[in-house]
Design a protein around this motif. Structure first.
Motif, mmCIF file in Angstrom:
data_model
loop_
_atom_site.group_PDB
_atom_site.id
_atom_site.type_symbol
_atom_site.label_atom_id
_atom_site.label_comp_id
_atom_site.label_asym_id
_atom_site.label_seq_id
_atom_site.Cartn_x
_atom_site.Cartn_y
_atom_site.Cartn_z
ATOM 1 N N SER A 29 0.925 -1.186 -0.061
ATOM 2 C CA SER A 29 0.036 0.132 0.071
ATOM 3 C C SER A 29 0.758 1.182 -0.039
ATOM 4 N N SER A 30 2.152 1.202 0.745
ATOM 5 C CA SER A 30 2.921 2.318 0.537
ATOM 6 C C SER A 30 3.947 2.407 -0.800
ATOM 7 N N ALA A 31 3.867 1.438 -1.466
ATOM 8 C CA ALA A 31 4.650 1.555 -2.643
ATOM 9 C C ALA A 31 4.171 2.234 -4.035
ATOM 10 N N PHE A 32 5.530 2.869 -4.719
ATOM 11 C CA PHE A 32 4.964 3.662 -5.846
ATOM 12 C C PHE A 32 4.988 2.544 -6.921
ATOM 13 N N MET A 33 4.205 2.139 -7.749
ATOM 14 C CA MET A 33 4.091 1.218 -8.560
ATOM 15 C C MET A 33 4.305 1.765 -10.084
ATOM 16 N N ARG A 34 5.053 1.182 -10.973
ATOM 17 C CA ARG A 34 5.367 1.615 -12.288
ATOM 18 C C ARG A 34 5.072 0.469 -13.318
ATOM 19 N N ALA A 99 8.119 -1.845 -8.304
ATOM 20 C CA ALA A 99 7.692 -1.353 -7.152
ATOM 21 C C ALA A 99 8.768 -0.482 -6.448
ATOM 22 N N SER A 100 8.567 0.506 -5.928
ATOM 23 C CA SER A 100 9.283 1.200 -5.095
ATOM 24 C C SER A 100 8.960 1.640 -3.690
ATOM 25 N N SER A 101 9.643 1.104 -2.910
ATOM 26 C CA SER A 101 9.010 1.041 -1.392
ATOM 27 C C SER A 101 10.440 1.243 -0.486
ATOM 28 N N PHE A 102 10.159 2.357 0.432
ATOM 29 C CA PHE A 102 11.199 2.834 1.314
ATOM 30 C C PHE A 102 12.550 2.722 0.730
ATOM 31 N N GLY A 103 12.895 3.366 -0.186
ATOM 32 C CA GLY A 103 14.086 3.470 -1.163
ATOM 33 C C GLY A 103 14.475 2.328 -1.896
#
Length: 117
Positions: A29-34, A99-103
């Motif tokens: 839920s906190s991830a930036f998805m591409r 997915a990009s999550s917490f760096g």
């Protein structure tokens, strides 16, 4: 951690496909998805992105797919989808979710989309 894409295949020009990317092993839920794609002989291209819900769920689309593709996410199912319509031969590529999550960045293995008559 795992990202698994599905939904690719062969479709005729003008047709539609829905790609899915199932995520596990991180806080989806906190991830930036591409969604990216790589066509034969071409550079990898960012197709669409969707920020996490906390930042408003903003979307981005490449000009080449704007109006034809829609990115969406279901945090209850840890899934991000790419609905593709009015497909063109130039959409042929391997499609990857990221997915990009917490760096940290995570990639799926890709799913082939071929648009041909």
């Amino acid at each position: 951690l795992q990202l698994v894409e599905s939904g690719g295949g062969l479709v005729q020009p003008g047709g539609s496909l829905r790609l899915s990317c199932a995520a596990s092993g991180f806080t989806f839920s906190s991830a930036f998805m591409r969604w990216y794609r790589r066509a034969p002989g071409k550079e990898r291209e960012l197709v669409a992105s969707l920020t996490n819900t906390n930042t408003g769920g903003s979307t981005y689309y490449a000009d080449s797919v704007k109006g034809r593709f829609t990115i969406s996410r279901d945090n209850s199912k840890n899934t991000v989808c790419l609905q593709m319509s009015s497909l063109k031969p130039e959409d042929t590529a391997v499609y990857y979710c990221k997915a990009s999550s917490f760096g940290l960045d995570y990639w799926g293995q890709g799913t082939q989309v071929t648009v041909s008559s």
